[in-house]
Design a protein around this motif. Structure first.
Motif, short mmCIF file in Angstrom:
data_model
loop_
_atom_site.label_atom_id
_atom_site.label_comp_id
_atom_site.label_asym_id
_atom_site.label_seq_id
_atom_site.Cartn_x
_atom_site.Cartn_y
_atom_site.Cartn_z
N PRO A 106 4.44 -3.67 -3.85
CA PRO A 106 3.36 -3.84 -4.83
C PRO A 106 3.53 -5.09 -5.71
O PRO A 106 2.55 -5.75 -6.04
CB PRO A 106 3.42 -2.57 -5.68
N SER A 107 4.75 -5.42 -6.08
CA SER A 107 4.94 -6.59 -6.96
C SER A 107 4.54 -7.89 -6.27
O SER A 107 4.18 -8.85 -6.95
CB SER A 107 6.40 -6.66 -7.43
N ASP A 108 4.59 -7.91 -4.94
CA ASP A 108 4.18 -9.09 -4.18
C ASP A 108 2.75 -8.96 -3.66
O ASP A 108 2.22 -9.89 -3.05
CB ASP A 108 5.11 -9.31 -2.98
N GLY A 109 2.15 -7.79 -3.85
CA GLY A 109 0.79 -7.56 -3.36
C GLY A 109 0.69 -7.58 -1.86
O GLY A 109 -0.35 -7.97 -1.30
N GLN A 110 1.74 -7.13 -1.17
CA GLN A 110 1.72 -7.18 0.29
C GLN A 110 2.55 -6.06 0.90
O GLN A 110 3.40 -5.47 0.26
CB GLN A 110 2.25 -8.53 0.78
N ALA A 111 2.25 -5.83 2.17
CA ALA A 111 3.07 -4.93 2.98
C ALA A 111 3.84 -5.81 3.96
O ALA A 111 3.38 -6.88 4.33
CB ALA A 111 2.17 -3.96 3.73
N PHE A 112 5.02 -5.34 4.36
CA PHE A 112 5.86 -6.12 5.26
C PHE A 112 6.11 -5.32 6.53
O PHE A 112 6.58 -4.19 6.47
CB PHE A 112 7.19 -6.47 4.59
N ARG A 140 -3.69 -0.35 4.99
CA ARG A 140 -5.04 -0.31 4.39
C ARG A 140 -5.18 0.94 3.50
O ARG A 140 -5.68 0.85 2.38
CB ARG A 140 -6.09 -0.30 5.49
N ALA A 141 -4.74 2.09 4.00
CA ALA A 141 -4.85 3.33 3.22
C ALA A 141 -4.02 3.27 1.94
O ALA A 141 -4.37 3.90 0.94
CB ALA A 141 -4.42 4.52 4.07
N ALA A 142 -2.94 2.49 1.96
CA ALA A 142 -2.09 2.33 0.77
C ALA A 142 -2.69 1.33 -0.22
O ALA A 142 -2.13 1.14 -1.30
CB ALA A 142 -0.69 1.89 1.20
N GLY A 143 -3.80 0.70 0.15
CA GLY A 143 -4.48 -0.19 -0.76
C GLY A 143 -4.05 -1.65 -0.72
O GLY A 143 -4.33 -2.40 -1.65
N PHE A 144 -3.39 -2.05 0.35
CA PHE A 144 -2.93 -3.44 0.47
C PHE A 144 -3.87 -4.22 1.38
O PHE A 144 -4.30 -3.72 2.41
CB PHE A 144 -1.51 -3.49 1.02
N ALA A 145 -4.15 -5.46 1.00
CA ALA A 145 -5.06 -6.30 1.78
C ALA A 145 -4.32 -7.32 2.64
O ALA A 145 -4.93 -8.00 3.45
CB ALA A 145 -6.01 -7.04 0.84
N ARG A 146 -2.99 -7.38 2.46
CA ARG A 146 -2.22 -8.39 3.20
C ARG A 146 -0.95 -7.77 3.78
O ARG A 146 -0.25 -7.02 3.11
CB ARG A 146 -1.85 -9.53 2.25
N MET A 147 -0.70 -8.10 5.04
CA MET A 147 0.50 -7.63 5.74
C MET A 147 1.19 -8.87 6.30
O MET A 147 0.56 -9.73 6.89
CB MET A 147 0.09 -6.70 6.88
N VAL A 148 2.50 -8.96 6.08
CA VAL A 148 3.25 -10.12 6.53
C VAL A 148 4.40 -9.70 7.44
O VAL A 148 4.82 -8.54 7.43
CB VAL A 148 3.81 -10.94 5.33
N THR A 149 4.89 -10.66 8.20
CA THR A 149 6.03 -10.43 9.07
C THR A 149 6.65 -11.78 9.40
O THR A 149 6.08 -12.83 9.09
CB THR A 149 5.64 -9.67 10.35
N PHE A 150 7.82 -11.76 10.00
CA PHE A 150 8.40 -13.01 10.50
C PHE A 150 9.20 -12.72 11.75
O PHE A 150 9.65 -11.59 11.98
CB PHE A 150 9.24 -13.74 9.44
#
Length: 172
Positions: A106-112, A140-150
């Motif tokens: 949440p602090s980064d506004g993203q899911a990883f 999406r259900a958790a309310g995040f609009a951005r997903m990141v990976t590397f």
């Protein structure tokens, strides 16, 4: 020094319908899906997830030795970003054959997207796409609009799978 490939997905723009056939095909072939929350997030399940993750990670380029179980617990379970509902498992006849793990930040506004993997005998059937679809729905259900990976730049199959889903190079 490795120049990792950093990718991100606009979850709100993601088209679930385009990947629903992979989920349906998996289910029709006898594959089930559950989460760690549903399977039970106890010591036995955590050890089983560790073993599955270790097996699925074995062919990641330059992966090196996998975490010890204690380190895995410390980095994957004993952190605020862990949610057992964010670990989706693919099963066949009660055996765990694939996984995807997503953490929330949440602090980064993203899911990883921590890891998506399928045991070698079950690859090549679109199962990773089905798993990732379920992970994106969790995000999406958790309310995040951005997903990141590397990924390691030589992990071509993982990079291609994520790009196919709409992940793009992450802005610096």
């Amino acid at each position: 020094m490795v120049n990792w490939v950093h990718l991100e997905l606009d979850v709100d723009a993601f088209d679930d319908a385009a990947y629903e056939p992979y989920l349906a095909q998996a289910r029709e072939s006898g594959i089930g899906f559950t989460t760690m929350a549903e399977a039970g997030d106890g010591p036995e399940q955590r050890r089983a997830l560790y073993e599955l993750n270790r097996a699925c990670s074995a062919d990641i380029p330059e992966r090196g030795e996998f975490f010890t179980y204690a380190a895995y617990v410390a980095h994957r379970f004993d952190v605020p970003s862990y949610d057992p509902a964010g670990v989706v498992l693919a099963t066949r006849a009660g055996e765990w054959i694939g996984m995807t793990a997503t953490s929330l930040h949440p602090s980064d506004g993203q899911a990883f997207s921590e890891m998506t993997g399928v045991l070698a005998p079950h690859r090549g059937r679109g199962l990773s796409l089905a798993l990732k679809l379920l992970a994106i729905r969790f995000v999406r259900a958790a309310g995040f609009a951005r997903m990141v990976t590397f990924h390691h730049p030589r992990n071509a199959s993982a990079i291609a799978m994520n790009r196919r889903l709409g992940f793009v190079d992450r802005a610096a």
